[in-house]
Structure formats: C-alpha cells, structure tokens
Design a protein around this motif. Structure first.
Motif, short mmCIF file in Angstrom:
data_model
loop_
_atom_site.label_atom_id
_atom_site.label_comp_id
_atom_site.label_asym_id
_atom_site.label_seq_id
_atom_site.Cartn_x
_atom_site.Cartn_y
_atom_site.Cartn_z
N CYS A 79 -4.38 -3.05 4.88
CA CYS A 79 -3.91 -4.91 4.95
C CYS A 79 -3.78 -5.40 6.58
O CYS A 79 -3.81 -6.11 6.75
CB CYS A 79 -2.56 -4.01 4.40
SG CYS A 79 -2.53 -4.51 2.81
N LEU A 80 -3.05 -4.00 7.48
CA LEU A 80 -3.86 -4.51 9.03
C LEU A 80 -5.31 -5.15 9.03
O LEU A 80 -4.57 -5.68 9.51
CB LEU A 80 -2.55 -3.64 9.94
CG LEU A 80 -1.17 -3.10 9.50
CD1 LEU A 80 -0.97 -2.79 10.45
CD2 LEU A 80 -0.35 -4.57 9.37
N GLU A 112 6.39 -3.08 1.45
CA GLU A 112 5.92 -2.91 -0.09
C GLU A 112 5.27 -1.44 -0.19
O GLU A 112 5.57 -1.26 -1.33
CB GLU A 112 4.28 -3.66 0.53
CG GLU A 112 3.38 -4.22 -0.64
CD GLU A 112 2.65 -5.44 -1.10
OE1 GLU A 112 1.12 -5.22 -1.62
OE2 GLU A 112 2.98 -6.26 -0.52
N TYR A 113 5.28 -0.93 0.29
CA TYR A 113 4.38 0.66 0.98
C TYR A 113 5.55 1.65 1.10
O TYR A 113 4.67 2.52 1.02
CB TYR A 113 3.12 0.51 1.61
CG TYR A 113 2.03 -0.68 1.14
CD1 TYR A 113 1.00 -0.45 -0.42
CD2 TYR A 113 0.93 -1.74 1.49
CE1 TYR A 113 -0.36 -0.93 -0.48
CE2 TYR A 113 0.52 -2.67 1.10
CZ TYR A 113 -0.62 -1.76 -0.24
OH TYR A 113 -1.16 -2.68 -0.93
N ASP A 117 -0.63 5.97 0.71
CA ASP A 117 0.57 4.12 1.56
C ASP A 117 0.31 4.04 2.89
O ASP A 117 0.20 3.22 3.07
CB ASP A 117 1.90 5.14 1.72
CG ASP A 117 2.48 5.37 -0.27
OD1 ASP A 117 1.86 4.43 -0.81
OD2 ASP A 117 3.41 6.07 -0.37
N PHE A 148 4.13 -9.75 9.01
CA PHE A 148 3.43 -9.18 7.24
C PHE A 148 3.23 -7.78 7.60
O PHE A 148 3.45 -7.53 6.52
CB PHE A 148 1.89 -10.84 8.24
CG PHE A 148 -0.06 -9.27 7.67
CD1 PHE A 148 0.37 -9.95 5.92
CD2 PHE A 148 0.28 -8.30 7.76
CE1 PHE A 148 -0.65 -9.96 5.44
CE2 PHE A 148 -1.30 -7.96 7.55
CZ PHE A 148 -1.82 -8.85 5.97
N THR A 149 2.80 -7.13 8.40
CA THR A 149 3.34 -5.87 9.01
C THR A 149 4.63 -5.38 8.47
O THR A 149 4.34 -4.17 8.03
CB THR A 149 3.11 -6.03 10.42
OG1 THR A 149 2.19 -6.14 10.72
CG2 THR A 149 2.96 -4.09 10.92
N ASN A 154 -2.99 -11.11 8.31
CA ASN A 154 -2.66 -12.30 7.62
C ASN A 154 -3.72 -13.77 7.78
O ASN A 154 -4.88 -13.67 8.28
CB ASN A 154 -1.47 -12.67 7.37
CG ASN A 154 -0.94 -13.19 9.50
OD1 ASN A 154 -2.04 -13.59 9.64
ND2 ASN A 154 -0.14 -13.46 9.42
N PHE A 202 -1.38 0.19 4.04
CA PHE A 202 -1.25 -0.62 4.93
C PHE A 202 -2.20 -0.50 5.77
O PHE A 202 -1.73 -1.98 5.97
CB PHE A 202 0.72 0.46 5.13
CG PHE A 202 1.13 -0.42 6.31
CD1 PHE A 202 1.85 -0.98 6.58
CD2 PHE A 202 0.63 0.43 7.73
CE1 PHE A 202 2.47 -1.27 7.53
CE2 PHE A 202 1.61 -0.21 8.80
CZ PHE A 202 1.95 -1.13 8.60
N MET A 256 6.71 -7.08 5.67
CA MET A 256 6.58 -7.11 4.67
C MET A 256 5.23 -6.02 4.10
O MET A 256 6.05 -5.51 2.81
CB MET A 256 5.70 -8.58 4.80
CG MET A 256 5.78 -8.96 2.93
SD MET A 256 4.91 -10.55 3.09
CE MET A 256 3.30 -10.07 3.21
N LYS A 257 4.22 -5.73 4.57
CA LYS A 257 3.50 -4.67 3.89
C LYS A 257 4.29 -3.20 4.14
O LYS A 257 4.02 -2.82 3.06
CB LYS A 257 2.14 -4.93 4.49
CG LYS A 257 1.29 -6.38 4.33
CD LYS A 257 0.59 -6.40 2.91
CE LYS A 257 0.13 -7.36 2.51
NZ LYS A 257 0.37 -7.54 1.08
#
Length: 90
Positions: free
Chosen positions: A59-60, A27-28, A52, A20-21, A64, A56, A23-24
């Motif tokens: 999200c963390l 993304e950023y 960014d 997940f980390t 997830n 990020f 992927m994010k």
C-alpha cells in the motif's frame, strides 16, 4: 513480530500520506509510527507479522491518490521497544 524501518520519497508531504499510512497500518494491525522528515521524505517504524507488513508495504508503495511515491527503502530493525497502536509523530 518483525520490526522494520521504512523511508518513502517522492511527493509524499502535504498530501495526507501520513494519515493514509496510519489508516493502512491500523487496517493491517501494524504498530509503530510515521513522521515527516525535513528532507521531504516520510519515515515509518512498523512492527507486525510478516504477511501483514508485506501488505502494508504494498500500500505504501502505491500511496494515496494525491501522492506520487518514487522510492521506498526498507531495513530490518532489532528493537526492544514495543508499540501497541500506530501514531503520527510531528
């Protein structure tokens, strides 16, 4: 570019949190790495633009759907090392 060191604690191992980390981070447009630590936390080195990195980190902090993030600590880093991708370390 800004470099930061992040520690994430809670139920963050065995739940796909490193993937997940990664992927994010991609993304950023964050470069660096993520790895599990022996004490049950997840450690992250992240390098990117401040806005960014802020997204990020947001999200963390949420994690997830399988994780339960309890605490995120962030410390600035002064590093000469440059990463060009975001990888999962074992």
């Amino acid at each position: 570019m800004t470099d930061i060191h992040i520690n994430v604690s809670g139920h963050v191992q065995g739940v796909g949190f490193r993937y997940f980390t990664q992927m994010k981070a991609r993304e950023y447009q964050i470069a660096g790495w993520v790895r599990n630590k022996d004490n049950g936390t997840v450690e992250v080195y992240a390098s990117g633009r401040e806005k960014d990195l802020a997204m990020f980190l947001s999200c963390l902090k949420r994690g997830n759907r399988f994780s339960k993030v309890e605490k995120v600590t962030v410390a600035p880093l002064n590093s000469d090392k440059r990463y060009y991708d975001f990888v999962i370390k074992s």
